[in-house]
Write an enzyme that holds these catalytic residues in place. Sequence first.
Site, PDB file in Angstrom:
ATOM      1  N   ARG A 116       0.861  -1.181   0.000  1.00  0.00           N
ATOM      2  CA  ARG A 116       0.000   0.000   0.000  1.00  0.00           C
ATOM      3  C   ARG A 116       0.899   1.233   0.000  1.00  0.00           C
ATOM      4  O   ARG A 116       1.943   1.259   0.667  1.00  0.00           O
ATOM      5  CB  ARG A 116      -0.908   0.025   1.231  1.00  0.00           C
ATOM      6  CG  ARG A 116      -2.000  -1.051   1.250  1.00  0.00           C
ATOM      7  CD  ARG A 116      -3.037  -0.813   0.160  1.00  0.00           C
ATOM      8  NE  ARG A 116      -4.147  -1.765   0.239  1.00  0.00           N
ATOM      9  CZ  ARG A 116      -4.196  -2.923  -0.395  1.00  0.00           C
ATOM     10  NH1 ARG A 116      -3.161  -3.286  -1.157  1.00  0.00           N
ATOM     11  NH2 ARG A 116      -5.253  -3.714  -0.280  1.00  0.00           N
TER      12      ARG A 116
ATOM     13  N   GLU B 197      -3.459   7.445  -4.908  1.00  0.00           N
ATOM     14  CA  GLU B 197      -3.466   6.741  -6.190  1.00  0.00           C
ATOM     15  C   GLU B 197      -4.537   7.340  -7.086  1.00  0.00           C
ATOM     16  O   GLU B 197      -5.695   7.360  -6.681  1.00  0.00           O
ATOM     17  CB  GLU B 197      -3.725   5.251  -6.002  1.00  0.00           C
ATOM     18  CG  GLU B 197      -2.525   4.484  -5.514  1.00  0.00           C
ATOM     19  CD  GLU B 197      -2.757   2.985  -5.498  1.00  0.00           C
ATOM     20  OE1 GLU B 197      -1.799   2.253  -5.773  1.00  0.00           O
ATOM     21  OE2 GLU B 197      -3.887   2.552  -5.209  1.00  0.00           O
TER      22      GLU B 197
ATOM     23  N   HIS C 268      -0.555   0.233 -10.305  1.00  0.00           N
ATOM     24  CA  HIS C 268      -1.247  -0.735  -9.454  1.00  0.00           C
ATOM     25  C   HIS C 268      -1.710  -1.944 -10.273  1.00  0.00           C
ATOM     26  O   HIS C 268      -2.883  -2.325 -10.252  1.00  0.00           O
ATOM     27  CB  HIS C 268      -2.441  -0.074  -8.748  1.00  0.00           C
ATOM     28  CG  HIS C 268      -2.847  -0.800  -7.487  1.00  0.00           C
ATOM     29  ND1 HIS C 268      -3.233  -0.153  -6.345  1.00  0.00           N
ATOM     30  CD2 HIS C 268      -2.915  -2.123  -7.191  1.00  0.00           C
ATOM     31  CE1 HIS C 268      -3.534  -1.041  -5.406  1.00  0.00           C
ATOM     32  NE2 HIS C 268      -3.339  -2.241  -5.901  1.00  0.00           N
TER      33      HIS C 268
END
Length: 335
Positions: free
Chosen positions: A246, A274, A293
């Site tokens: 994360r 993000e 991601h």
Amino acid sequence: MPERPLAMFAMTAQNVPLIFPPGPMARLRGLVDVDPALVAHDFTDPRVRAVLAETEILVTGWGCPPLDADTLDAAPKLRAVLHSAGSVKGFTTPAVWERGLLVSSAADANALPVAEYTLAMILLAGKDVFAQRDRLRTERAFPYGQILPGTGNFGRRVGIVGASRVGRRLVELLRPFDLEVSLADPYLDEAGAAALGVRLLPLDDLLSGSDIVTVHAPETPETRHMIGRRELALMPTGSVLINTARGSLVEHDALAAALRADRIGAILDVTDPEPLPADSPLYDLPNAFITPHLAGSQGNEVARLGRTVLEELERLLSGEELACRVDAAGLERAA
């Protein structure tokens, strides 16, 4: 033939045919009564509400709305939630555990592509692939036959932060290579590390003694910015930080400063936020390699998540224990 229990999808609708392509979908519909055209993205929708009243099994995925007390009151027959993705933190509420629902997650299946991505990045970073690619782009030539000092994966020291599902799977994938692997995790003891076949180190020692550090710890209040200015300063010059866990686990301002100083390199598949703001310096720093991601299940890999749900469903319907069951206590230390 016994009547099939009623199930319903609760996820982003376009993901349903990707997670359950035709063959698996047919297998799913042979086990439960489910309408692929009815996918819950809002549990207050009247059409969803009507079916929810009779639903016994929810097949959830990315985009599942919260399972709060009001929703569960509208689903008196619900007994199991089978999640076709990783963490269930985003949609489970205390009401789920208070009601005693069975909850299963495909997190183990989703951990495999993350571990594979990390393995690839470790090996590429060890060969200094990214810097050498840029050098070749700039110079349009290279000294053929020259041995590049400081590159290579023979005996390279890899430090894994977190004995999570991904961390443990990565340990397995690294075994065939001539690497020195160590692990830092406050919940793991020496016996557990020995069973994994790695050295257990305090985090500071791991950071200062690794050529490549890869982060696989869960996101909790305690792990926020666990890799900050002090920790980054411990990493040897020329080392590389990889984060596929994360974004909040790494303090980005401190990382940008370390990268600007050309002390270390970074490979980031996750950031905080993000995506990063358009003016983030991390986009342009030559020693930062950022991907969007994508380490987790993508493309044909999401069908593996559907297969996990099908296997769990077969166990559930035959009265067996779920292999991938999630409980409230384990959530605190899970990604």
